[in-house]
Scaffold this active site. Structure first.
Site, PDB file in Angstrom:
ATOM      1  CB  CYS A 178      -0.920  -0.143   0.961  1.00 18.41           C
ATOM      2  SG  CYS A 178      -2.391  -1.158   0.800  1.00 18.41           S
ATOM      3  CG  HIS A 203      -3.940  -3.927   3.339  1.00 19.72           C
ATOM      4  ND1 HIS A 203      -3.080  -3.747   4.201  1.00 19.72           N
ATOM      5  CD2 HIS A 203      -4.774  -2.986   2.936  1.00 19.72           C
ATOM      6  CE1 HIS A 203      -3.101  -2.361   4.527  1.00 19.72           C
ATOM      7  NE2 HIS A 203      -3.946  -1.907   3.583  1.00 19.72           N
ATOM      8  CD  GLU A 208      -2.133  -6.690   5.866  1.00 14.50           C
ATOM      9  OE1 GLU A 208      -3.139  -5.758   6.064  1.00 14.50           O
ATOM     10  OE2 GLU A 208      -1.525  -6.913   4.680  1.00 14.50           O
TER      11      GLU A 208
END
Length: 367
Positions: free
Chosen positions: A257, A343, A345
């Site tokens: 990001c 993202h 994760e």
């Protein structure tokens, strides 16, 4: 207490548009850029994500608070959004492993929230007119004063916010006897990123946002990581310089990001503020290398210039966002460097993107 919950509140946008609602708990005013997230779950993770620092969050899901909060479902040490705007706020919750109510969690973090807002109309307005500064307030009879205060709030365009959320001193995560050492630059890092690295047998040292390449290199890490974070990437000159030096030394580098945007800027590729950004847990991305689709979690209001990336001789676009064809991933052809604009994760249900952490570890092992 019930009277306070029903106290009148409003949202005043910088263009003068007003939406009405009710105060959830505390009274007062909160300023920030208004944006929306389309996730059906994960509100606690959203509220504590450092990437949302300084933003008034509109949740498009009709019910917020219905499953309470859990101490393990946080991405930082406190709430990072500037304020919450929702349709239906649940003061009661019904989940067995909750530690408490969202109402108490907001009060503990002194966050202003308003409910009973026509969020469909508000989101439609933002989609048409773009993300903009706003104020949420219970001071409904003082609109002229609020307009003046709102006019003095700086635009997110050009705003450096990493310094507001970064650690002040370095710290370690994981087992010091792990097989891999990773130096992570904290420009707004999420806890689950660190968990994903640690569970892949990495020992991570997290550095403040203004650390130098020499600071990170002195620890003798095997790989380097640039985190997610809030604000405009362009003012992060120190992080861009660090990225350039990591690249020049041909060391393994991974960015997520804001870190992705910093890597682009380090390669001379510009970034720009999006009309209203990507924020949600169901954004479709195509991996151009494998041809596979991924359902991803996203949270960003800036993007990388695609034309410049395509023209760059040493960059390859690896992922694209299928809704608007924006750049969702990059890698360098001659260096051990890659990044994504989402993202991996987050795992909002699908785990489609977790392979990116494995890829980073493999890059380190094969350097």
């Amino acid at each position: 207490m019930k009277y306070q919950k029903l106290k009148k509140a409003l949202i005043l946008l910088e263009d003068g548009t007003i939406f009405h609602g009710k105060a959830v708990g505390r009274e007062g005013s909160a300023f920030g850029e208004v944006c929306f997230n389309t996730g059906m779950t994960g509100y606690q993770e959203i509220f504590t994500d450092p990437s949302y620092f300084g933003q008034l969050m509109v949740t498009t899901n009709a019910h917020i608070g219905n499953y309470g909060v859990n101490d393990e479902e946080v991405e930082s040490d406190s709430i990072k959004i500037a304020g919450l705007i929702c349709k239906n706020f649940s003061y009661d919750y019904s989940r067995e492993d909750s530690n408490g109510s969202l109402e108490d969690f907001l009060n503990e973090n002194n966050l202003l929230a308003i409910s009973d807002v026509d969020t469909r109309a508000l989101v439609s307005y933002i989609r048409d007119n773009g993300a903009m500064n706003a104020v949420i307030t219970t001071e409904v009879d003082d609109v002229d004063s609020l307009k003046k205060q709102l006019s003095e709030i700086p635009s997110m365009n050009g705003l450096e916010l990493a310094s507001k959320v970064s650690t002040k001193t370095p710290y370690f995560v994981g087992d010091e006897n792990a097989s891999i050492k990773i130096a992570a630059l904290d420009i707004g890092i999420k806890k689950n990123i660190l968990r994903n690295l640690v569970k892949r047998d990495a020992y991570v040292k997290v550095f403040p946002y203004n650390s130098t390449f020499e600071d990170l290199k002195a620890w003798n890490p095997d790989g380097y990581f640039l985190s997610n974070g809030p604000g405009d990437p362009q003012p992060l000159v120190e992080a861009q310089t660090l990225a350039k030096q990591v690249i020049e030394n041909d060391l393994p580098l991974f960015g997520i990001c804001l870190g992705h945007q910093v890597i682009a800027l380090a390669n001379g590729i510009s970034t720009y503020k999006m009309h209203n950004g990507h924020r949600g847990i169901n954004h479709p991305v195509k991996n151009l290398v494998t041809g596979k689709g991924e359902i991803t979690s996203q949270n960003h209001g800036f993007a990388v210039n695609r034309e410049e990336a395509e023209a760059h001789p040493d960059l390859e676009i690896t992922h694209v966002h299928l809704n608007d064809n924006t750049v969702a991933g990059l890698k360098m052809k001659s260096k051990n460097v890659f990044s994504v604009q989402y993202h991996p994760e987050a795992s909002p249900g699908p785990h489609d993107s977790s392979y990116l952490f494995d890829q980073f570890i493999e890059n380190i092992k094969n350097k």
